[in-house]
Design a protein around this motif. Structure first.
Motif, PDB file in Angstrom:
ATOM      1  N   PHE A  43      -6.514 -47.990 -55.929  1.00 21.46           N
ATOM      2  CA  PHE A  43      -6.276 -47.397 -54.621  1.00 21.46           C
ATOM      3  C   PHE A  43      -7.420 -46.458 -54.280  1.00 21.46           C
ATOM      4  O   PHE A  43      -7.801 -45.603 -55.076  1.00 21.46           O
ATOM      5  N   TRP A  44      -7.961 -46.620 -53.067  1.00 18.09           N
ATOM      6  CA  TRP A  44      -9.023 -45.769 -52.551  1.00 18.09           C
ATOM      7  C   TRP A  44      -8.459 -44.986 -51.369  1.00 18.09           C
ATOM      8  O   TRP A  44      -7.995 -45.581 -50.388  1.00 18.09           O
ATOM      9  N   ILE A  45      -8.501 -43.672 -51.442  1.00 12.13           N
ATOM     10  CA  ILE A  45      -7.914 -42.811 -50.424  1.00 12.13           C
ATOM     11  C   ILE A  45      -8.991 -42.357 -49.439  1.00 12.13           C
ATOM     12  O   ILE A  45     -10.141 -42.127 -49.836  1.00 12.13           O
ATOM     13  N   ALA A  46      -8.641 -42.270 -48.154  1.00 12.16           N
ATOM     14  CA  ALA A  46      -9.598 -41.806 -47.149  1.00 12.16           C
ATOM     15  C   ALA A  46      -9.825 -40.308 -47.310  1.00 12.16           C
ATOM     16  O   ALA A  46      -8.876 -39.539 -47.476  1.00 12.16           O
ATOM     17  N   ASP A  47     -11.090 -39.891 -47.264  1.00 15.35           N
ATOM     18  CA  ASP A  47     -11.376 -38.467 -47.435  1.00 15.35           C
ATOM     19  C   ASP A  47     -11.025 -37.691 -46.169  1.00 15.35           C
ATOM     20  O   ASP A  47     -10.789 -38.261 -45.100  1.00 15.35           O
ATOM     21  N   ALA A  48     -10.983 -36.379 -46.291  1.00 16.75           N
ATOM     22  CA  ALA A  48     -10.519 -35.523 -45.198  1.00 16.75           C
ATOM     23  C   ALA A  48     -11.419 -35.617 -43.974  1.00 16.75           C
ATOM     24  O   ALA A  48     -10.970 -35.371 -42.852  1.00 16.75           O
ATOM     25  N   ALA A  49     -12.679 -35.970 -44.156  1.00 24.53           N
ATOM     26  CA  ALA A  49     -13.615 -36.059 -43.040  1.00 24.53           C
ATOM     27  C   ALA A  49     -13.641 -37.438 -42.396  1.00 24.53           C
ATOM     28  O   ALA A  49     -14.293 -37.627 -41.373  1.00 24.53           O
ATOM     29  N   GLY A  50     -12.950 -38.419 -42.984  1.00 27.25           N
ATOM     30  CA  GLY A  50     -12.935 -39.760 -42.425  1.00 27.25           C
ATOM     31  C   GLY A  50     -14.247 -40.503 -42.556  1.00 27.25           C
ATOM     32  O   GLY A  50     -14.504 -41.464 -41.833  1.00 27.25           O
ATOM     33  N   GLN A  51     -15.094 -40.096 -43.510  1.00 24.91           N
ATOM     34  CA  GLN A  51     -16.407 -40.725 -43.665  1.00 24.91           C
ATOM     35  C   GLN A  51     -16.505 -41.605 -44.898  1.00 24.91           C
ATOM     36  O   GLN A  51     -17.441 -42.396 -45.016  1.00 24.91           O
ATOM     37  N   ALA A  52     -15.550 -41.449 -45.824  1.00 25.97           N
ATOM     38  CA  ALA A  52     -15.658 -42.167 -47.091  1.00 25.97           C
ATOM     39  C   ALA A  52     -14.271 -42.495 -47.622  1.00 25.97           C
ATOM     40  O   ALA A  52     -13.264 -41.915 -47.210  1.00 25.97           O
ATOM     41  N   LEU A  53     -14.241 -43.443 -48.550  1.00 24.89           N
ATOM     42  CA  LEU A  53     -13.044 -43.771 -49.315  1.00 24.89           C
ATOM     43  C   LEU A  53     -13.306 -43.360 -50.755  1.00 24.89           C
ATOM     44  O   LEU A  53     -14.353 -43.688 -51.320  1.00 24.89           O
ATOM     45  N   LEU A  54     -12.380 -42.617 -51.332  1.00 20.90           N
ATOM     46  CA  LEU A  54     -12.540 -42.090 -52.681  1.00 20.90           C
ATOM     47  C   LEU A  54     -11.536 -42.753 -53.602  1.00 20.90           C
ATOM     48  O   LEU A  54     -10.340 -42.777 -53.312  1.00 20.90           O
ATOM     49  N   ARG A  55     -12.032 -43.289 -54.705  1.00 20.09           N
ATOM     50  CA  ARG A  55     -11.139 -43.953 -55.664  1.00 20.09           C
ATOM     51  C   ARG A  55     -10.257 -42.897 -56.331  1.00 20.09           C
ATOM     52  O   ARG A  55     -10.770 -41.933 -56.915  1.00 20.09           O
ATOM     53  N   ILE A  56      -8.963 -43.087 -56.218  1.00 18.03           N
ATOM     54  CA  ILE A  56      -8.029 -42.079 -56.698  1.00 18.03           C
ATOM     55  C   ILE A  56      -8.214 -41.884 -58.200  1.00 18.03           C
ATOM     56  O   ILE A  56      -8.431 -42.835 -58.948  1.00 18.03           O
ATOM     57  N   HIS A  57      -8.191 -40.646 -58.618  1.00 15.02           N
ATOM     58  CA  HIS A  57      -8.300 -40.189 -60.015  1.00 15.02           C
ATOM     59  C   HIS A  57      -9.736 -40.012 -60.503  1.00 15.02           C
ATOM     60  O   HIS A  57     -10.000 -39.087 -61.264  1.00 15.02           O
ATOM     61  N   ASP A  58     -10.678 -40.894 -60.100  1.00 11.46           N
ATOM     62  CA  ASP A  58     -12.031 -40.701 -60.632  1.00 11.46           C
ATOM     63  C   ASP A  58     -13.040 -40.292 -59.557  1.00 11.46           C
ATOM     64  O   ASP A  58     -14.167 -39.923 -59.868  1.00 11.46           O
ATOM     65  N   GLY A  59     -12.662 -40.330 -58.268  1.00 11.92           N
ATOM     66  CA  GLY A  59     -13.509 -39.803 -57.210  1.00 11.92           C
ATOM     67  C   GLY A  59     -14.698 -40.659 -56.828  1.00 11.92           C
ATOM     68  O   GLY A  59     -15.532 -40.230 -56.032  1.00 11.92           O
ATOM     69  N   GLU A  60     -14.820 -41.889 -57.386  1.00  7.48           N
ATOM     70  CA  GLU A  60     -15.915 -42.766 -56.964  1.00  7.48           C
ATOM     71  C   GLU A  60     -15.846 -42.948 -55.455  1.00  7.48           C
ATOM     72  O   GLU A  60     -14.774 -43.058 -54.868  1.00  7.48           O
ATOM     73  N   ARG A  61     -17.000 -43.009 -54.807  1.00 16.53           N
ATOM     74  CA  ARG A  61     -17.071 -42.941 -53.341  1.00 16.53           C
ATOM     75  C   ARG A  61     -17.630 -44.229 -52.751  1.00 16.53           C
ATOM     76  O   ARG A  61     -18.590 -44.810 -53.276  1.00 16.53           O
ATOM     77  N   LEU A  62     -17.011 -44.660 -51.641  1.00 16.59           N
ATOM     78  CA  LEU A  62     -17.529 -45.751 -50.830  1.00 16.59           C
ATOM     79  C   LEU A  62     -17.635 -45.258 -49.399  1.00 16.59           C
ATOM     80  O   LEU A  62     -16.679 -44.698 -48.857  1.00 16.59           O
ATOM     81  N   ASP A  63     -18.778 -45.453 -48.766  1.00 15.93           N
ATOM     82  CA  ASP A  63     -18.906 -45.083 -47.364  1.00 15.93           C
ATOM     83  C   ASP A  63     -18.047 -45.998 -46.498  1.00 15.93           C
ATOM     84  O   ASP A  63     -17.906 -47.196 -46.780  1.00 15.93           O
ATOM     85  N   VAL A  64     -17.493 -45.428 -45.443  1.00 16.27           N
ATOM     86  CA  VAL A  64     -16.725 -46.232 -44.495  1.00 16.27           C
ATOM     87  C   VAL A  64     -17.653 -47.160 -43.717  1.00 16.27           C
ATOM     88  O   VAL A  64     -17.357 -48.349 -43.529  1.00 16.27           O
ATOM     89  N   GLU A  65     -18.782 -46.624 -43.275  1.00 18.76           N
ATOM     90  CA  GLU A  65     -19.715 -47.416 -42.475  1.00 18.76           C
ATOM     91  C   GLU A  65     -20.411 -48.467 -43.337  1.00 18.76           C
ATOM     92  O   GLU A  65     -20.963 -48.161 -44.395  1.00 18.76           O
ATOM     93  N   GLY A  66     -20.352 -49.709 -42.874  1.00 22.72           N
ATOM     94  CA  GLY A  66     -21.134 -50.765 -43.501  1.00 22.72           C
ATOM     95  C   GLY A  66     -20.567 -51.338 -44.775  1.00 22.72           C
ATOM     96  O   GLY A  66     -21.297 -52.018 -45.506  1.00 22.72           O
ATOM     97  N   THR A  67     -19.298 -51.120 -45.067  1.00 21.00           N
ATOM     98  CA  THR A  67     -18.696 -51.675 -46.272  1.00 21.00           C
ATOM     99  C   THR A  67     -17.441 -52.460 -45.907  1.00 21.00           C
ATOM    100  O   THR A  67     -16.737 -52.114 -44.946  1.00 21.00           O
ATOM    101  N   PRO A  68     -17.126 -53.523 -46.660  1.00 21.92           N
ATOM    102  CA  PRO A  68     -15.865 -54.242 -46.412  1.00 21.92           C
ATOM    103  C   PRO A  68     -14.647 -53.339 -46.556  1.00 21.92           C
ATOM    104  O   PRO A  68     -13.679 -53.473 -45.795  1.00 21.92           O
ATOM    105  N   ALA A  69     -14.691 -52.420 -47.513  1.00 23.93           N
ATOM    106  CA  ALA A  69     -13.569 -51.499 -47.682  1.00 23.93           C
ATOM    107  C   ALA A  69     -13.391 -50.648 -46.429  1.00 23.93           C
ATOM    108  O   ALA A  69     -12.258 -50.436 -45.949  1.00 23.93           O
ATOM    109  N   GLY A  70     -14.495 -50.141 -45.884  1.00 28.03           N
ATOM    110  CA  GLY A  70     -14.429 -49.334 -44.673  1.00 28.03           C
ATOM    111  C   GLY A  70     -13.947 -50.136 -43.479  1.00 28.03           C
ATOM    112  O   GLY A  70     -13.173 -49.629 -42.653  1.00 28.03           O
ATOM    113  N   ALA A  71     -14.371 -51.387 -43.384  1.00 30.54           N
ATOM    114  CA  ALA A  71     -13.911 -52.236 -42.283  1.00 30.54           C
ATOM    115  C   ALA A  71     -12.418 -52.498 -42.386  1.00 30.54           C
ATOM    116  O   ALA A  71     -11.708 -52.509 -41.375  1.00 30.54           O
ATOM    117  N   ALA A  72     -11.922 -52.729 -43.604  1.00 30.08           N
ATOM    118  CA  ALA A  72     -10.485 -52.944 -43.790  1.00 30.08           C
ATOM    119  C   ALA A  72      -9.696 -51.726 -43.357  1.00 30.08           C
ATOM    120  O   ALA A  72      -8.662 -51.833 -42.685  1.00 30.08           O
TER     121      ALA A  72
END
Length: 411
Positions: A43-72
């Protein structure tokens, strides 16, 4: 075609209930992995700023812009790029995405119907349906369990908050987005480095929607405390059955009695009846010294200039004032934008607010809020001198019933 995997929802809920609140989401993810034969579910949770998705528990980051995860997450659809990315949403509040990984492609042959990036038009053997069901359930699991743990709140944070912002954040609704059938609402708070006392609130009662936006004078902890006093006085009056005037009066009395001289708050309160009619809708508006709203109708932005009463807590040496309300008519398809003066004062003085409102008028309020906030941050180079807060409210007309898929309104 594979046989549909067995997903026992009762067993999933039992497993979640037996886990600790902090482990509830990961427990649900493991249950799904076992049910559909996935190699990994995260599970990747949306950060408070709405700019990234953070993997729960370990904090790995995916940008919302330009990623399939962000598009979903942003477009509320399933994406595939080797992993499946499934939105986790409750009543339009996009909380994050579920990542599902299989060993190779064999396990998912012929089940990519409805998934962008899949490249085939095959049917479904039940795996996709189960994944979407669990993603929707996961949203409710998180909503229920975050009452008992900080795990999901801290999981949203890319950085620590100052004390004043911590106080202000506790005033905000638990969900920034609400789809209510006849309306859709999204709010946003872009904090300054010295929190400026901004907050917003909404509540959907059986027969009405109440929305408010507050800006307490000053900065730092004192402003946050003034906002706390104002909002909770209004909530108490509302819960006691008070109308807009009673809520405003309660805020005014609370500040007059408990704040220091010249400490006050501006605010605007809306009340929309929730009925069966498609409109036009008579909306009651009370303005206590607050900046004007914007109305978007047919893509055109106009200023709604409601005659203001004095701010809450300012005693001009006369008898306690009575606040008056005004009526504004909304048509189905109209959008209202409530905002604080931080959207165009000081460092944001040249921010083309109305242009950005117009450019995003065709977007879901959730996505419009994210885009306006991003443009605002870029304009002030990430350093606003005052809190900037806004609420976007769309009136669709009709009833409060919804047509949804996975927690998001299809219309």
């Amino acid at each position: 075609m594979h046989d549909a995997p067995a997903l026992d929802v009762q067993a999933l809920l039992d497993a979640v209930e037996n886990a600790s609140p902090a482990a509830a989401v990961t427990t649900a993810a493991r249950h799904l992995a076992d049910a559909v034969g996935a190699q990994e579910v995260a599970f990747w949770i949306a950060d408070a700023a709405g700019q990234a998705l953070l993997r729960i528990h370990d904090g790995e980051r995916l940008d919302v812009e330009g990623t399939p995860a962000g598009a979903a997450w942003r477009e509320q659809r399933v994406e595939r790029d080797g992993s499946w990315w499934v939105p986790v949403t409750v009543r339009g509040d996009a909380q994050g995405v579920l990542e599902v990984c299989f060993q190779g492609d064999a396990a998912t042959d012929g089940i990519t119907d409805g998934i962008t990036g899949g490249g085939t038009d095959g049917g479904t053997d039940g795996v996709l349906a189960h994944v979407r069901t669990v993603a929707h359930l996961l949203g409710y699991v998180m909503v229920a369990n975050q009452r008992h743990t900080d795990e999901y709140e801290t999981g949203r944070r890319s950085e620590s908050f100052e004390l004043a912002m911590e106080i202000q954040r506790r005033l905000l609704p638990q969900a920034y987005v609400c789809e209510g059938g006849s309306f859709t609402l999204a709010g946003w708070l872009e904090p300054s480095s010295s929190a400026g006392g901004d907050t917003f609130d909404y509540i959907a009662s059986p027969d009405r929607l109440t929305v408010s936006l507050i800006d307490a004078v000053g900065h730092n902890v004192n402003a946050a405390l003034l906002a706390t006093l104002t909002v909770n006085a209004m909530r108490k009056a509302r819960r006691d059955g008070g109308d807009l005037g009673a809520q405003a009066h309660a805020a005014d009395v609370a500040l007059t009695q408990h704040a220091q001289e010249e400490e006050y708050a501006t605010g605007v309160i809306l009340e929309l009846p929730l009925g069966d009619g498609p409109g036009p809708l008579p909306v009651r508006v009370l303005n206590a010294g607050h900046p004007p709203m914007r109305l978007v109708r047919g893509g055109a932005v106009t200023v709604v200039d409601v005659a203001p009463d004095p701010p809450f807590g300012l005693d001009y040496g006369r008898d306690r004032k009575a606040f008056g309300s005004h009526t504004l008519e909304l048509n189905a398809g109209d959008r209202l934008v409530l905002l604080t003066d931080g959207m165009y004062e000081q460092s944001a003085a040249t921010f083309e607010l109305d242009d950005h409102i117009a450019r995003t008028s065709g977007l879901h309020p959730r996505n419009a809020a994210q885009d306006i906030a991003r443009a605002f941050r870029d304009h002030v180079h990430g350093q606003p001198e005052d809190d900037a807060t806004f609420v976007i409210l769309d009136w669709h007309g009709g009833t409060t019933s919804r047509e949804t898929d996975g927690g998001s309104d299809l219309t």
